[in-house]
Write a protein that holds these residues in place. Structure first.
Motif, PDB file in Angstrom:
ATOM      1  N   HIS A 274       0.840  -1.156   0.033  1.00 39.01           N
ATOM      2  CA  HIS A 274      -0.163  -0.010  -0.178  1.00 39.01           C
ATOM      3  C   HIS A 274       0.795   1.224  -0.037  1.00 39.01           C
ATOM      4  N   TYR A 275       1.865   1.295   0.835  1.00 44.45           N
ATOM      5  CA  TYR A 275       2.765   2.652   0.835  1.00 44.45           C
ATOM      6  C   TYR A 275       4.319   2.208   0.366  1.00 44.45           C
ATOM      7  N   ALA A 276       5.120   3.055  -0.366  1.00 47.92           N
ATOM      8  CA  ALA A 276       6.576   2.785  -0.354  1.00 47.92           C
ATOM      9  C   ALA A 276       6.996   4.222  -0.418  1.00 47.92           C
ATOM     10  N   VAL A 277       8.161   4.156   0.591  1.00 44.49           N
ATOM     11  CA  VAL A 277       9.046   5.566   0.839  1.00 44.49           C
ATOM     12  C   VAL A 277      10.553   4.972   0.572  1.00 44.49           C
ATOM     13  N   ALA A 278      11.112   5.874  -0.238  1.00 41.95           N
ATOM     14  CA  ALA A 278      12.428   5.611  -0.811  1.00 41.95           C
ATOM     15  C   ALA A 278      13.258   6.631  -0.198  1.00 41.95           C
ATOM     16  N   LEU A 279      14.199   6.191   0.493  1.00 38.71           N
ATOM     17  CA  LEU A 279      15.223   7.116   1.167  1.00 38.71           C
ATOM     18  C   LEU A 279      16.447   7.063   0.613  1.00 38.71           C
ATOM     19  N   LYS A 280      17.346   8.183   0.614  1.00 40.44           N
ATOM     20  CA  LYS A 280      18.700   8.105   0.365  1.00 40.44           C
ATOM     21  C   LYS A 280      19.558   8.701   1.340  1.00 40.44           C
ATOM     22  N   TYR A 281      20.665   7.673   1.509  1.00 42.85           N
ATOM     23  CA  TYR A 281      21.606   8.210   2.675  1.00 42.85           C
ATOM     24  C   TYR A 281      22.865   7.832   2.459  1.00 42.85           C
ATOM     25  N   ASP A 282      24.087   8.767   2.522  1.00 44.82           N
ATOM     26  CA  ASP A 282      25.490   8.492   2.748  1.00 44.82           C
ATOM     27  C   ASP A 282      25.925   9.075   3.863  1.00 44.82           C
ATOM     28  N   ARG A 283      27.186   8.760   4.206  1.00 46.29           N
ATOM     29  CA  ARG A 283      27.883   9.071   5.331  1.00 46.29           C
ATOM     30  C   ARG A 283      28.183  10.817   5.262  1.00 46.29           C
ATOM     31  N   SER A 284      28.034  11.461   3.960  1.00 39.55           N
ATOM     32  CA  SER A 284      28.423  12.839   4.047  1.00 39.55           C
ATOM     33  C   SER A 284      26.994  13.620   4.401  1.00 39.55           C
ATOM     34  N   MET A 285      25.921  12.833   4.465  1.00 37.13           N
ATOM     35  CA  MET A 285      24.639  13.770   4.617  1.00 37.13           C
ATOM     36  C   MET A 285      24.233  13.649   6.451  1.00 37.13           C
ATOM     37  N   GLY A 286      23.589  14.513   6.643  1.00 38.35           N
ATOM     38  CA  GLY A 286      23.318  14.938   8.079  1.00 38.35           C
ATOM     39  C   GLY A 286      22.135  13.890   8.497  1.00 38.35           C
ATOM     40  N   ALA A 287      21.357  13.446   7.747  1.00 35.88           N
ATOM     41  CA  ALA A 287      20.289  12.518   7.869  1.00 35.88           C
ATOM     42  C   ALA A 287      19.581  12.129   6.559  1.00 35.88           C
ATOM     43  N   PRO A 288      18.793  10.920   6.694  1.00 35.08           N
ATOM     44  CA  PRO A 288      18.200  10.483   5.230  1.00 35.08           C
ATOM     45  C   PRO A 288      17.319  11.457   4.736  1.00 35.08           C
ATOM     46  N   VAL A 289      17.084  11.489   3.441  1.00 34.29           N
ATOM     47  CA  VAL A 289      16.339  12.340   2.516  1.00 34.29           C
ATOM     48  C   VAL A 289      15.239  11.358   1.927  1.00 34.29           C
ATOM     49  N   CYS A 290      14.254  11.966   1.881  1.00 32.11           N
ATOM     50  CA  CYS A 290      13.048  11.150   1.064  1.00 32.11           C
ATOM     51  C   CYS A 290      13.094  11.410  -0.291  1.00 32.11           C
ATOM     52  N   VAL A 291      13.494  10.566  -1.250  1.00 37.20           N
ATOM     53  CA  VAL A 291      13.589  10.994  -2.681  1.00 37.20           C
ATOM     54  C   VAL A 291      12.323  10.306  -3.587  1.00 37.20           C
ATOM     55  N   ALA A 292      11.262   9.555  -3.011  1.00 33.69           N
ATOM     56  CA  ALA A 292      10.215   9.024  -3.599  1.00 33.69           C
ATOM     57  C   ALA A 292       9.335   8.444  -2.663  1.00 33.69           C
ATOM     58  N   ASN A 335      12.648  14.052  13.161  1.00 36.59           N
ATOM     59  CA  ASN A 335      13.548  13.745  14.266  1.00 36.59           C
ATOM     60  C   ASN A 335      12.879  12.501  14.994  1.00 36.59           C
ATOM     61  N   GLU A 336      11.554  12.401  14.941  1.00 41.80           N
ATOM     62  CA  GLU A 336      10.961  11.123  15.874  1.00 41.80           C
ATOM     63  C   GLU A 336      11.200   9.902  14.953  1.00 41.80           C
ATOM     64  N   HIS A 337      11.633   9.935  13.860  1.00 38.85           N
ATOM     65  CA  HIS A 337      11.840   8.789  13.057  1.00 38.85           C
ATOM     66  C   HIS A 337      13.124   8.326  12.831  1.00 38.85           C
ATOM     67  N   PHE A 338      14.241   9.147  13.378  1.00 39.49           N
ATOM     68  CA  PHE A 338      15.473   9.083  13.132  1.00 39.49           C
ATOM     69  C   PHE A 338      15.971   7.414  13.840  1.00 39.49           C
ATOM     70  N   LYS A 339      15.656   7.205  14.850  1.00 38.24           N
ATOM     71  CA  LYS A 339      16.011   5.927  15.489  1.00 38.24           C
ATOM     72  C   LYS A 339      15.667   4.631  14.728  1.00 38.24           C
ATOM     73  N   ALA A 340      14.290   4.761  14.249  1.00 33.39           N
ATOM     74  CA  ALA A 340      13.849   3.541  13.387  1.00 33.39           C
ATOM     75  C   ALA A 340      14.399   3.420  12.051  1.00 33.39           C
ATOM     76  N   VAL A 341      14.617   4.703  11.378  1.00 37.50           N
ATOM     77  CA  VAL A 341      15.277   4.658  10.107  1.00 37.50           C
ATOM     78  C   VAL A 341      16.851   4.370  10.164  1.00 37.50           C
ATOM     79  N   ALA A 342      17.313   4.867  11.111  1.00 43.85           N
ATOM     80  CA  ALA A 342      18.780   4.268  11.290  1.00 43.85           C
ATOM     81  C   ALA A 342      19.070   2.980  11.530  1.00 43.85           C
ATOM     82  N   GLU A 343      18.099   2.396  12.095  1.00 44.44           N
ATOM     83  CA  GLU A 343      18.250   0.803  12.369  1.00 44.44           C
ATOM     84  C   GLU A 343      17.848   0.131  10.867  1.00 44.44           C
TER      85      GLU A 343
END
Length: 360
Positions: A274-292, A335-343
């Protein structure tokens, strides 16, 4: 007349500001000829009451000099022309002030009815102005009939008032025939003032009523049909269908750009279809970004692109729903989703480092 009735009856909407402005630019304004008549009559009354005695005295003095010294003027050659030039200048100086005052009242009569405007539309040549058929229709139109009746009523009322003012002076008028000229002028001035005052009182009522009538008629003429209102709105704001098409094209382009970013995503979090969220992250970024992100069919398309490009897909319904509702495209995750996304991202990156991720 019968052709105009259905068209006028369909005009149920008040004229817009643009419609009235366009009419003014074409020279179509509410103008009562009776108001102009009232101003000219007022100017004439002022001239007669205040300036006539002085003007009469100046003319009398000039003519007295002329008549008293007629035998001394040369009438031959250039002297004849100089004589009449001097006489004309004397008369012009006498009547110049009254003419200037009447011109002022003529301009004021128009300015009180509408703001100053300059338009060539009324003098632009048109076939309808010289067409015999159009002229015949205007001659026997309802407007011509109304103007004819208005003229008769005005003449009747003004005539009755003048009769009421002059009739009591009938004996006085008889004696003026044999009276001294100076007395005649004084009596004529007094009676003239009474006539002007009575006429002005009547014309004031007529001009006020005619102005309201002309104004109301002009307003009805400028009224618009529902379709004209819609067309004007489309012209000013844009056609809703065109605007909707533009929005659709922008949406399609935005979706295309979003789908083009999926192959470069780090992970796609799903729910599961039903839902799909694409995230992009590399070590130079401060936090993941939603790209789609997307729901239903769009979510399935994101999953398919991720599979084709070997992008990790992680099923986490609560996190997918939360990210879909709270994060916008090109924004970092809250911020409230940092921990879950980081895992999730940590898990994916560890798999990639070990070479253990392969798209199914």
């Amino acid at each position: 007349m019968s052709d105009e009735a259905p068209e006028q009856s369909s005009k149920t909407e008040d004229p817009s500001q643009k419609k009235m402005q366009d009419a003014r630019e074409k020279g179509d304004v509410a103008k009562s000829q009776e108001v102009t008549t009232w101003f000219m009559l007022l100017g004439s009354a002022i001239i007669f009451a205040g300036m006539a005695p002085a003007t009469g005295a100046n003319l009398t003095a000039s003519l007295k000099v002329l008549m008293g010294n007629a035998d001394q003027f040369e009438v031959g050659g250039a002297a004849f022309g100089n004589f009449f030039n001097g006489l004309a200048l004397s008369l012009l100086g006498t009547v110049l002030a009254p003419l200037a005052l009447l011109s002022f009242f003529a301009i004021a009569a128009n300015l009180v009815q509408h703001p100053p405007l300059l338009s060539v539309e009324p003098i632009t040549p048109k076939f309808s102005k010289v067409s015999p058929l159009a002229g015949f229709k205007r001659l026997f139109s309802s407007e011509a009939l109304v103007n004819f009746v208005k003229g008769l009523v005005k003449i009747g009322i003004v005539g009755a008032v003048l009769f009421y003012v002059v009739w009591p002076e009938r004996d006085r008028l008889d004696t003026m025939m044999t009276a001294d000229p100076l007395i005649i002028l004084a009596d004529f001035h007094e009676i003239g003032i009474k006539i002007f005052a009575a006429t002005l009182a009547v014309v004031t009522v007529i001009a006020g009523a005619d102005f309201m009538y002309v104004r109301q008629k002009w307003w009805k003429k400028q009224m618009m049909t529902v379709q004209e209102t819609r067309d004007e709105y489309k012209q000013m704001e844009g056609d809703p269908q065109v605007k909707g098409r533009i929005r659709q094209l922008r949406h399609d382009r935005a979706r295309s750009r979003m789908m083009a970013a999926v192959p470069d995503a780090t992970v796609v979090i799903t729910n599961p279809t039903h839902y799909a969220v694409a995230l992009k992250y590399d070590r130079s970024m401060g936090a993941p970004v939603c790209v789609a992100k997307g729901a239903d069919a769009v979510a399935l398309r994101i999953r398919a692109l991720a599979t084709e490009n070997n992008v990790p897909i992680v099923e986490n319904p609560p996190l997918a729903r939360a990210l879909f509702a709270s994060v916008q495209l090109e924004d970092t995750i809250p911020n409230e989703h940092f921990k879950a996304v980081a895992e999730v991202i940590g898990f994916v990156m560890r798999l990639k480092d070990k070479g253990g991720w392969q798209a199914k």
